[in-house]
Design a protein around this motif. Structure first.
Motif, PDB file in Angstrom:
ATOM      1  N   MET B   1       0.854  -1.200   0.000  1.00 46.81           N
ATOM      2  CA  MET B   1       0.000   0.000   0.000  1.00 46.81           C
ATOM      3  C   MET B   1       0.885   1.243   0.000  1.00 46.81           C
ATOM      4  SD  MET B   1      -3.374   0.235   2.253  1.00 46.81           S
ATOM      5  CE  MET B   1      -3.647  -1.481   1.759  1.00 46.81           C
ATOM      6  N   HIS B   5      -0.208   6.674   6.237  1.00 49.39           N
ATOM      7  CA  HIS B   5      -1.258   6.766   7.247  1.00 49.39           C
ATOM      8  C   HIS B   5      -1.579   8.226   7.535  1.00 49.39           C
ATOM      9  CE1 HIS B   5       0.084   2.624   8.113  1.00 49.39           C
ATOM     10  NE2 HIS B   5      -1.165   2.454   8.505  1.00 49.39           N
ATOM     11  N   ARG B  75      -1.675   0.798  18.265  1.00 51.95           N
ATOM     12  CA  ARG B  75      -2.302   1.134  16.973  1.00 51.95           C
ATOM     13  C   ARG B  75      -3.461   0.222  16.608  1.00 51.95           C
ATOM     14  NH1 ARG B  75      -0.083   6.110  16.530  1.00 51.95           N
ATOM     15  NH2 ARG B  75       2.169   6.012  16.605  1.00 51.95           N
ATOM     16  N   GLN B  76      -3.570  -0.910  17.292  1.00 51.47           N
ATOM     17  CA  GLN B  76      -4.575  -1.906  16.895  1.00 51.47           C
ATOM     18  C   GLN B  76      -4.597  -2.087  15.385  1.00 51.47           C
ATOM     19  OE1 GLN B  76      -7.694  -0.076  19.213  1.00 51.47           O
ATOM     20  NE2 GLN B  76      -6.167  -0.258  20.791  1.00 51.47           N
ATOM     21  N   MET B  78      -4.695  -3.232  11.504  1.00 53.37           N
ATOM     22  CA  MET B  78      -5.637  -4.032  10.717  1.00 53.37           C
ATOM     23  C   MET B  78      -4.987  -4.395   9.384  1.00 53.37           C
ATOM     24  SD  MET B  78      -8.707  -4.222  12.166  1.00 53.37           S
ATOM     25  CE  MET B  78      -9.827  -3.403  13.287  1.00 53.37           C
ATOM     26  N   ALA B  79      -5.518  -5.441   8.778  1.00 53.21           N
ATOM     27  CA  ALA B  79      -5.204  -5.814   7.401  1.00 53.21           C
ATOM     28  C   ALA B  79      -3.696  -5.792   7.111  1.00 53.21           C
ATOM     29  CB  ALA B  79      -5.983  -4.931   6.438  1.00 53.21           C
ATOM     30  N   SER B  80      -3.270  -5.048   6.084  1.00 51.73           N
ATOM     31  CA  SER B  80      -1.868  -5.126   5.660  1.00 51.73           C
ATOM     32  C   SER B  80      -0.910  -4.714   6.779  1.00 51.73           C
ATOM     33  CB  SER B  80      -1.652  -4.258   4.420  1.00 51.73           C
ATOM     34  OG  SER B  80      -1.963  -2.916   4.716  1.00 51.73           O
ATOM     35  N   ASP B  81      -1.315  -3.740   7.604  1.00 53.23           N
ATOM     36  CA  ASP B  81      -0.448  -3.331   8.717  1.00 53.23           C
ATOM     37  C   ASP B  81      -0.282  -4.476   9.718  1.00 53.23           C
ATOM     38  OD1 ASP B  81      -0.279  -0.807   7.640  1.00 53.23           O
ATOM     39  OD2 ASP B  81      -1.945  -0.020   8.826  1.00 53.23           O
ATOM     40  N   LEU B  82      -1.386  -5.132  10.021  1.00 59.59           N
ATOM     41  CA  LEU B  82      -1.347  -6.253  10.959  1.00 59.59           C
ATOM     42  C   LEU B  82      -0.430  -7.349  10.412  1.00 59.59           C
ATOM     43  CD1 LEU B  82      -2.433  -7.629  13.515  1.00 59.59           C
ATOM     44  CD2 LEU B  82      -4.347  -8.461  12.176  1.00 59.59           C
ATOM     45  N   ARG B  83      -0.593  -7.631   9.124  1.00 62.75           N
ATOM     46  CA  ARG B  83       0.228  -8.687   8.518  1.00 62.75           C
ATOM     47  C   ARG B  83       1.703  -8.298   8.532  1.00 62.75           C
ATOM     48  NH1 ARG B  83      -3.804  -8.638   4.227  1.00 62.75           N
ATOM     49  NH2 ARG B  83      -2.146  -8.031   2.802  1.00 62.75           N
ATOM     50  N   GLY B 216      -1.748 -11.941   2.022  1.00 59.97           N
ATOM     51  CA  GLY B 216      -2.692 -12.365   3.051  1.00 59.97           C
ATOM     52  C   GLY B 216      -2.905 -13.862   3.085  1.00 59.97           C
TER      53      GLY B 216
END
Lengths: 269, 237
Positions: B1, B5, B75-76, B78-83, B216
């Motif tokens: 991405m 942010h 930051r909790q 999500m998605a690409s950040d979490l991965r 993912g």
């Protein structure tokens, strides 16, 4: 092993039936000439919690308000397409919006109890819809609704006191009790926790999970974490379009559309 | 991405995580290269220094773990950040193991530094290590660039390492049969070869994580394996 089996079967009993409760087809909304929502096609399964997420002005609340025809009350607002509940178009000519709103209850962002007693807040709906035969039956309905909303223990000794005297979180649970007192099939929640502290929020979220056994719940939330926590399915709206919908587990780990990914990771507002 | 942010400090922390992984990977790659160089030259001093330097890799893994936990809490993601963050944790664990294998090679180098007459297998080990170093470099580049195709290439190349390892296994057994004095150094060389083969496996695992970070999901299909050493028999003449 026996315990595990028991736990699994308990979970199965509240599992979604797979039956489609609501089905939106080509739904669009115009405010005058402005096209606020375009061509939404989406199915809602019974006994599921479905989250609608997206930035402000994306059309998610507009869509939510289509489901109990709340948009009818806005001058200049026009809804196109159809929404079928159990196979019947709720925008059909034979549908009475007032009756529809008893079947599709709603809870709003700010707790809005009537300036009446706790008891009368909950009893209001059953009374006007003639759903209780006498005082004893009405008492039963009120107790059931308050119990279901997790408010009975806190409210049973002060039923005649004003609902507005409760704390914010209690008021919101009172509004949920008021909504479910008429035995709706679907409950719409428009940011139900945005005015609440984290503890009150957790209580509402726990309640949502409980209520799913009896109702189908559609919730609009600005908190992605809340959507991830409470719902089984999530739909992402952006600029009046339904961009993507799918299992919540997938949407928050592996969204398909780049716009969904950008929104849930905090890259577009 | 490619878009940033809205909260810039989040981007800063994520790139800090990536930089730390890159640093750790660079160190692991260098440790392996230096361990092999020390083996080829029978340089016990250099080998001892490699053992010492492994601490820095271990410390980096701890720092990466801490940063990842902090990012998740704050930051909790999500998605690409979490991965990206979960992948960072796993990649760091793999790189730490690679550092350990380099350290173990160095320790064995100190033990066998008087051995002579095994130039042949040692140069094969060096060739195998060269391949693995190239894989480490490429997989780190793939991680930094979020390039899943490049990571997939690395994954496919591990079978070359396996093939060399199988051949080396047979060769070392033959040396041991020829002269019992070879048994001690050859056994250590066997472990060294095995260490390098394991490094290749860790690099492959990193490559799979990079694929997961980008898409993912883990790459489909069994990865190609050519390590036949588990089935190798050499009968005495």
């Amino acid at each position: 092993m026996a315990e595990i089996n028991v736990a699994l079967s308990a979970r199965d009993s509240s599992a979604p039936t797979g039956k489609i409760k609501l089905s939106a087809r080509n739904v669009g909304v115009f405010y005058g000439a402005a096209n606020a929502l375009r061509d939404v096609n989406m199915d809602f399964e019974e006994h599921q919690v479905i989250s609608l997420i997206g930035p402000s002005g994306c059309g998610k609340s507009t869509f939510l308000r289509c489901i109990n025809r709340m948009n009818d009350t806005i001058p200049g607002c026009r809804v196109v397409g159809s929404i079928n509940m159990d196979g019947t178009n709720i925008y059909g000519p034979d549908i009475d919006p007032v009756e529809l709103r008893a079947r599709v209850g709603m809870v709003f962002q700010k707790p809005n109890p009537f300036p009446k007693s706790i008891y009368d807040n909950v009893a209001y709906g059953p009374r006007i819809h003639g759903m209780a035969a006498g005082k004893a039956e009405l008492d039963e309905v009120v107790e059931w609704a308050l119990r279901s909303a997790g408010l009975w223990e806190e409210a049973k000794d002060r039923l005649q006191q004003p609902g507005t005297g409760l704390s914010g979180g209690q008021q919101q649970r009172l509004c949920i009790a008021r909504a479910i007192a008429v035995h709706p099939e679907v409950i719409l929640m428009d940011e139900p926790c945005s005015a609440l502290d984290p503890i009150a929020t957790a209580k509402i979220e726990e309640l949502i999970d409980e209520l799913r056994r009896s109702f189908t719940i559609i919730i609009v939330t600005h908190s992605m974490q809340q959507a991830a926590r409470v719902s089984q399915k999530t739909a992402f709206f952006h600029m009046g379009n339904l961009v993507e919908e799918g299992p919540t587990d997938v949407i928050f780990t592996k969204p398909h559309d780049p716009r969904t990914g950008a929104y849930i990771t905090g890259r577009i507002g | 991405m490619d878009k940033n942010h809205i909260v810039h400090s989040y981007d800063a922390e994520l790139s800090q995580l990536q930089n730390m992984i890159a640093e750790m990977g660079g160190l692991a790659e260098m440790q392996l290269a230096r361990a092999i160089a020390a083996l080829v030259k029978y340089d016990a001093d250099a080998a001892n220094d490699i053992v010492e330097k492994d601490r820095r890799i271990d410390a980096l893994e701890d720092e990466i773990d801490e940063l990842a936990v902090r990012l998740i809490a704050k930051r909790q993601p999500m998605a690409s950040d979490l991965r990206t963050i979960i992948t960072g944790l796993k990649v760091a664990a793999n790189l730490e193991r690679i550092g350990d294998y380099a350290k173990n090679i160095a320790k064995r180098t100190v033990t066998i530094s008087s051995a002579t007459g095994l130039r042949g297998p040692i140069s094969t080990i060096a060739r195998m290590a060269g391949l693995v170093q190239g894989m480490i470099k490429n997989v780190l580049d793939a991680y930094i660039a979020h390039d899943a195709d490049k990571a997939d290439d690395v994954r496919a190349r591990d079978q070359e390492v396996d093939q060399i390892h199988s051949g080396l296994f047979r060769e070392l057994l033959t040396y041991m049969m020829e002269d019992p004095r070879n048994i001690t150094p050859c056994t250590h060389l066997l472990f060294i070869a095995k260490n390098i083969e394991r490094v290749g496996d860790h690099v492959t695992s990193v490559a799979e994580q990079v694929h997961y970070m980008v898409h993912g999901e883990l790459p489909l299909g069994e990865r190609p394996k050519q390590d036949l050493s588990s089935f190798t028999l050499v009968e005495p003449k």
